[in-house]
Write a protein that holds these residues in place. Structure first.
Motif, PDB file in Angstrom:
ATOM      1  N   TYR A  89      50.866  23.417  49.667  1.00 37.56           N
ATOM      2  CA  TYR A  89      49.819  24.312  49.187  1.00 37.56           C
ATOM      3  C   TYR A  89      50.009  24.558  47.701  1.00 37.56           C
ATOM      4  N   GLY A  90      48.962  24.342  46.910  1.00 36.38           N
ATOM      5  CA  GLY A  90      49.024  24.566  45.477  1.00 36.38           C
ATOM      6  C   GLY A  90      48.600  25.980  45.120  1.00 36.38           C
ATOM      7  N   TRP A  91      49.551  26.794  44.710  1.00 35.80           N
ATOM      8  CA  TRP A  91      49.245  28.178  44.331  1.00 35.80           C
ATOM      9  C   TRP A  91      48.501  28.207  42.998  1.00 35.80           C
ATOM     10  N   THR A  92      48.905  27.330  42.106  1.00 35.14           N
ATOM     11  CA  THR A  92      48.221  27.089  40.840  1.00 35.14           C
ATOM     12  C   THR A  92      48.373  25.590  40.574  1.00 35.14           C
ATOM     13  N   PRO A  93      47.697  25.026  39.567  1.00 31.44           N
ATOM     14  CA  PRO A  93      47.938  23.618  39.262  1.00 31.44           C
ATOM     15  C   PRO A  93      49.399  23.328  38.906  1.00 31.44           C
ATOM     16  N   ALA A  94      50.155  24.368  38.534  1.00 30.59           N
ATOM     17  CA  ALA A  94      51.530  24.172  38.080  1.00 30.59           C
ATOM     18  C   ALA A  94      52.574  24.361  39.178  1.00 30.59           C
ATOM     19  N   VAL A  95      52.225  25.007  40.295  1.00 29.45           N
ATOM     20  CA  VAL A  95      53.216  25.345  41.322  1.00 29.45           C
ATOM     21  C   VAL A  95      52.647  25.079  42.706  1.00 29.45           C
ATOM     22  N   SER A  96      53.447  24.415  43.537  1.00 34.28           N
ATOM     23  CA  SER A  96      53.087  24.233  44.945  1.00 34.28           C
ATOM     24  C   SER A  96      54.328  24.382  45.801  1.00 34.28           C
ATOM     25  N   THR A  97      54.132  24.732  47.061  1.00 35.31           N
ATOM     26  CA  THR A  97      55.225  24.798  48.028  1.00 35.31           C
ATOM     27  C   THR A  97      54.894  23.875  49.196  1.00 35.31           C
ATOM     28  N   SER A  98      55.941  23.451  49.918  1.00 36.93           N
ATOM     29  CA  SER A  98      55.731  22.459  50.978  1.00 36.93           C
ATOM     30  C   SER A  98      56.609  22.740  52.181  1.00 36.93           C
ATOM     31  N   LEU A  99      56.133  22.262  53.309  1.00 37.51           N
ATOM     32  CA  LEU A  99      56.886  22.252  54.558  1.00 37.51           C
ATOM     33  C   LEU A  99      56.879  20.816  55.066  1.00 37.51           C
ATOM     34  N   ARG A 100      58.054  20.296  55.414  1.00 34.19           N
ATOM     35  CA  ARG A 100      58.152  18.898  55.816  1.00 34.19           C
ATOM     36  C   ARG A 100      59.008  18.749  57.060  1.00 34.19           C
ATOM     37  N   LEU A 101      58.648  17.799  57.911  1.00 35.07           N
ATOM     38  CA  LEU A 101      59.461  17.397  59.054  1.00 35.07           C
ATOM     39  C   LEU A 101      59.915  15.964  58.824  1.00 35.07           C
ATOM     40  N   ALA A 102      61.171  15.701  59.097  1.00 36.13           N
ATOM     41  CA  ALA A 102      61.722  14.357  58.912  1.00 36.13           C
ATOM     42  C   ALA A 102      62.520  13.976  60.144  1.00 36.13           C
ATOM     43  N   PHE A 103      62.337  12.746  60.585  1.00 35.06           N
ATOM     44  CA  PHE A 103      63.084  12.227  61.733  1.00 35.06           C
ATOM     45  C   PHE A 103      63.697  10.888  61.344  1.00 35.06           C
ATOM     46  N   ALA A 104      64.983  10.703  61.638  1.00 33.91           N
ATOM     47  CA  ALA A 104      65.667   9.453  61.328  1.00 33.91           C
ATOM     48  C   ALA A 104      66.472   9.000  62.536  1.00 33.91           C
ATOM     49  N   THR A 105      66.481   7.697  62.766  1.00 34.05           N
ATOM     50  CA  THR A 105      67.333   7.113  63.799  1.00 34.05           C
ATOM     51  C   THR A 105      67.990   5.867  63.231  1.00 34.05           C
ATOM     52  N   TRP A 106      69.260   5.669  63.524  1.00 30.44           N
ATOM     53  CA  TRP A 106      70.001   4.538  62.974  1.00 30.44           C
ATOM     54  C   TRP A 106      70.992   4.022  64.017  1.00 30.44           C
ATOM     55  N   GLY A 107      71.282   2.737  63.951  1.00 30.55           N
ATOM     56  CA  GLY A 107      72.094   2.103  64.978  1.00 30.55           C
ATOM     57  C   GLY A 107      73.563   2.006  64.625  1.00 30.55           C
ATOM     58  N   ASN A 108      74.344   1.601  65.613  1.00 31.44           N
ATOM     59  CA  ASN A 108      75.768   1.371  65.406  1.00 31.44           C
ATOM     60  C   ASN A 108      76.000   0.079  64.622  1.00 31.44           C
ATOM     61  N   ILE A 109      77.239  -0.145  64.232  1.00 34.84           N
ATOM     62  CA  ILE A 109      77.614  -1.318  63.456  1.00 34.84           C
ATOM     63  C   ILE A 109      77.833  -2.503  64.388  1.00 34.84           C
ATOM     64  N   ASP A 110      77.315  -3.649  63.981  1.00 36.75           N
ATOM     65  CA  ASP A 110      77.546  -4.895  64.705  1.00 36.75           C
ATOM     66  C   ASP A 110      78.662  -5.648  63.991  1.00 36.75           C
ATOM     67  N   GLY A 111      79.736  -5.952  64.692  1.00 33.63           N
ATOM     68  CA  GLY A 111      80.881  -6.596  64.072  1.00 33.63           C
ATOM     69  C   GLY A 111      81.917  -5.572  63.630  1.00 33.63           C
ATOM     70  N   GLN A 112      82.860  -6.012  62.795  1.00 34.18           N
ATOM     71  CA  GLN A 112      83.952  -5.126  62.396  1.00 34.18           C
ATOM     72  C   GLN A 112      84.636  -5.672  61.153  1.00 34.18           C
ATOM     73  N   ASP A 113      85.000  -4.763  60.242  1.00 38.33           N
ATOM     74  CA  ASP A 113      85.873  -5.105  59.120  1.00 38.33           C
ATOM     75  C   ASP A 113      87.299  -5.161  59.660  1.00 38.33           C
ATOM     76  N   GLU A 114      87.932  -6.316  59.583  1.00 32.40           N
ATOM     77  CA  GLU A 114      89.259  -6.489  60.162  1.00 32.40           C
ATOM     78  C   GLU A 114      90.320  -5.626  59.485  1.00 32.40           C
ATOM     79  N   ARG A 115      90.008  -5.106  58.297  1.00 33.05           N
ATOM     80  CA  ARG A 115      90.972  -4.254  57.589  1.00 33.05           C
ATOM     81  C   ARG A 115      90.750  -2.775  57.887  1.00 33.05           C
ATOM     82  N   ILE A 116      89.832  -2.466  58.791  1.00 28.18           N
ATOM     83  CA  ILE A 116      89.610  -1.087  59.219  1.00 28.18           C
ATOM     84  C   ILE A 116      89.873  -1.020  60.719  1.00 28.18           C
ATOM     85  N   SER A 117      90.946  -0.373  61.111  1.00 28.45           N
ATOM     86  CA  SER A 117      91.295  -0.288  62.529  1.00 28.45           C
ATOM     87  C   SER A 117      90.370   0.689  63.248  1.00 28.45           C
TER      88      SER A 117
END
Length: 361
Positions: free
Chosen positions: A265-293
């Motif tokens: 919502y723009g209160w004036t041309p110079a100032v606005s406020t916002s409400l946002r929803l964000a969703f993220a999904t990410w997978g596990n690692i495939d493989g392995q770094d042999e130097r990380i146990s």
């Protein structure tokens, strides 16, 4: 550990209804032409690639993005440090270390240029700093040994092309984008850990979340929609991160999907406020770094890296429509998780924020 992550979308029901009602109010006031000289002409500052420029126009910007993580989750259940390094026979996970908390900050420089009214090109260069506190389990009556790990440096550089699908002056803008993340960030970072004889520090390869990049060329296709009313603006964006191949250390980070929607919502041309929803999904690692146990810590276990999270963001945009600072924008946004489920034990996110400056000319 669990293989399936149930959706957390139920946590969105009430905020989504609120966003829907507000967007409906904005649509009722919709006009025909896009108005760029107002604070809400750009999305909340935490949204990347939300706008394009007119032919010949440049934009430079800087964003500072801190994040704090503390406490461990497996699914949506809290896990204590004692459970993390207790033996599996005793009902624990059997790791040697237990992460306590982590602070990350990213400094992002961005440059945009529009060769035509339809096409805008963008480059983003990140510098990342990370600090993780952990405990080493000492067997017997000895207390755990606390220690810190640090890494910093250039992350993966992102190059993107954005195409304006809708007419240039339309109050409803649809933008298709394709980004390429270049593996400029190190995936061989080391730091001292107390794993030598009698707890002596030994330089060891850092765990996966402490590395600076993915080590692979990653494709980032996306689609963005933004709309304007007389006072309201709104939008939505979906971006996928698709890993290509295996990196030089023998693993591939999981693919990622980011979805977000906002109302401002723009209160004036110079100032606005916002409400946002964000969703993220990410997978596990495939493989392995042999130097990380993988038994060293859950942060070193490829099976404990995936998850999903829903955030609510509250933001403020400032814009100078005239005067000496004409064309300068400043944005602030704070994001708080409302739900998260993690393949764990894994550090949960407590909060994140974005502070940014942009200047178009």
């Amino acid at each position: 550990m669990f293989e399936y992550l149930p959706p957390v979308s139920r946590s969105f029901n009430r905020p989504l209804c609120l966003l829907g009602l507000m967007a409906g109010a904005g649509l009722a006031q919709a006009h025909d032409d896009w108005q760029g000289a107002r604070a809400d002409a750009h999305a909340p500052i935490g949204v990347m690639g939300d706008h394009v420029h007119k032919a010949g126009e440049w934009m430079v910007g800087y964003r500072y993005m801190p994040m704090h993580q503390e406490g461990l989750l497996d699914g949506s259940d809290s896990v204590s440090k004692q459970e993390t390094y207790s033996s599996e026979a005793a009902g624990g996970y059997g790791y040697h270390n237990a992460p306590k908390d982590m602070d990350m900050a990213m400094h992002m420089v961005e440059v945009m240029y529009a060769p035509t009214d339809r096409w805008t090109l963008m480059a983003m260069i990140p510098y990342v700093t990370m600090d993780m506190s952990s405990e080493l389990h000492s067997h017997g009556d000895h207390p755990p040994v606390p220690f810190d790990m640090e890494s910093d440096g250039i992350g993966d550089v992102s190059l993107s092309a954005m195409f304006r699908i809708t007419p240039v002056a339309s109050a409803h803008q649809a933008i298709a984008s394709l980004g390429l993340s270049v593996p400029t960030g190190s995936i061989t970072e080391k730091d001292d850990m107390p794993h030598g004889e009698h707890g002596a520090p030994v330089a060891m390869r850092l765990e996966y979340p402490m590395q600076l990049g993915s080590g692979t060329y990653d494709l980032k296709p996306g689609l963005t929609y933004v709309g304007q009313g007389e006072r309201w603006s709104w939008g939505g964006q979906g971006i996928a991160t698709l890993r290509t191949g295996e990196n030089d250390e023998g693993y591939t980070l999981g693919n990622r999907t980011d979805l977000t929607g906002w109302i401002a919502y723009g209160w004036t041309p110079a100032v606005s406020t916002s409400l946002r929803l964000a969703f993220a999904t990410w997978g596990n690692i495939d493989g392995q770094d042999e130097r990380i146990s993988p038994t060293m810590s859950p942060a070193a276990d490829p099976r404990a890296q995936g998850g999903e999270r829903a955030d609510v963001g509250i933001g403020v945009n400032f814009y100078a429509p005239e005067g000496l600072l004409q064309g300068h924008r400043l944005g602030i946004e704070v994001l708080l998780p409302v739900a998260q489920r993690l393949d764990g034990p894994q550090l949960e996110t407590d909060w994140s924020a974005v502070l940014g400056w942009q200047y178009a000319f």
